[in-house]
Design a protein around this motif. Structure first.
Motif, PDB file in Angstrom:
ATOM      1  N   TYR A   1      31.320  34.274  23.807  1.00 54.64           N
ATOM      2  CA  TYR A   1      31.531  35.552  23.608  1.00 54.64           C
ATOM      3  C   TYR A   1      32.456  36.378  24.524  1.00 54.64           C
ATOM      4  N   HIS A   2      33.499  36.529  24.428  1.00 54.60           N
ATOM      5  CA  HIS A   2      34.758  36.850  25.380  1.00 54.60           C
ATOM      6  C   HIS A   2      34.786  38.135  25.641  1.00 54.60           C
ATOM      7  N   SER A   3      34.214  39.296  24.743  1.00 48.83           N
ATOM      8  CA  SER A   3      34.155  40.593  25.142  1.00 48.83           C
ATOM      9  C   SER A   3      35.800  41.231  25.294  1.00 48.83           C
ATOM     10  N   LEU A   4      36.792  40.624  24.558  1.00 44.76           N
ATOM     11  CA  LEU A   4      37.794  41.471  24.503  1.00 44.76           C
ATOM     12  C   LEU A   4      38.061  42.515  23.708  1.00 44.76           C
ATOM     13  N   SER A   5      37.539  42.377  22.577  1.00 42.14           N
ATOM     14  CA  SER A   5      37.308  43.374  21.494  1.00 42.14           C
ATOM     15  C   SER A   5      35.958  43.453  21.073  1.00 42.14           C
ATOM     16  N   ARG A   6      35.099  44.382  21.198  1.00 46.02           N
ATOM     17  CA  ARG A   6      33.709  44.506  21.027  1.00 46.02           C
ATOM     18  C   ARG A   6      33.432  44.117  19.336  1.00 46.02           C
ATOM     19  N   ARG A   7      34.139  44.580  18.783  1.00 45.70           N
ATOM     20  CA  ARG A   7      33.829  44.726  17.417  1.00 45.70           C
ATOM     21  C   ARG A   7      34.101  43.073  16.900  1.00 45.70           C
TER      22      ARG A   7
ATOM     23  N   ILE B   1      30.912  36.372  28.287  1.00 43.40           N
ATOM     24  CA  ILE B   1      31.625  36.794  29.480  1.00 43.40           C
ATOM     25  C   ILE B   1      32.432  38.087  29.281  1.00 43.40           C
ATOM     26  N   ARG B   2      32.983  38.505  30.494  1.00 44.09           N
ATOM     27  CA  ARG B   2      33.892  39.486  30.458  1.00 44.09           C
ATOM     28  C   ARG B   2      35.202  39.136  30.860  1.00 44.09           C
ATOM     29  N   LEU B   3      36.172  38.604  29.897  1.00 48.48           N
ATOM     30  CA  LEU B   3      37.219  37.750  30.052  1.00 48.48           C
ATOM     31  C   LEU B   3      38.114  38.569  31.079  1.00 48.48           C
ATOM     32  N   ARG B   4      38.208  39.891  30.643  1.00 49.12           N
ATOM     33  CA  ARG B   4      39.337  40.595  31.378  1.00 49.12           C
ATOM     34  C   ARG B   4      39.162  40.691  32.881  1.00 49.12           C
ATOM     35  N   PRO B   5      38.051  41.192  33.461  1.00 48.82           N
ATOM     36  CA  PRO B   5      37.686  41.188  34.863  1.00 48.82           C
ATOM     37  C   PRO B   5      37.948  39.641  35.220  1.00 48.82           C
ATOM     38  N   LEU B   6      37.496  38.879  34.733  1.00 54.55           N
ATOM     39  CA  LEU B   6      37.657  37.420  35.060  1.00 54.55           C
ATOM     40  C   LEU B   6      39.147  37.003  35.429  1.00 54.55           C
TER      41      LEU B   6
END
Length: 108
Positions: free
Chosen positions: A61-67, A92-97
């Motif tokens: 679950y990469h959290s790029l787009s919540r929907r 994970i929260r891909l953008r901050p990573l």
């Protein structure tokens, strides 16, 4: 010949040539929730009995787009229920990573 049968025959041909899996193996399938990975999981479920495979899936679950991330997670969960295989998920929260590592989203 149906498309499903062609895919199964191709998978068995490649398995014979490259030894991708053997009788009794436990396979972990990367499952995005999209069509390609769903088709791969489905094809392996059709070969499960013949090769006595144990199947599990892993979803990131990469959290790029919540929907979109939520939709892919729900689809992965539904597929694993339908195909009776374990599902392992990680959020994970891909953008901050990616920013932290100085890499693009694709590289991360």
């Amino acid at each position: 010949m149906t498309a499903t049968l062609r895919v199964i025959q191709s998978l068995e041909k490649h398995n014979k040539r490259h030894r991708l899996f053997a009788h009794g193996d436990h396979l972990l399938v990367a499952l995005s929730g999209g069509g390609d990975s769903a088709a791969a999981l489905y094809a392996l479920t059709l070969l499960r009995r013949k090769y006595r495979l144990r199947l599990s899936a892993a979803h990131l679950y990469h959290s790029l787009s919540r929907r979109e991330s939520e939709r892919f997670l729900l689809r992965s969960q539904a597929l694993c229920r339908r195909f009776q295989c374990d599902l392992y998920t990680k959020k994970i929260r891909l953008r901050p990573l990616a920013h932290q590592r100085g890499r693009s989203l694709e590289e991360t």
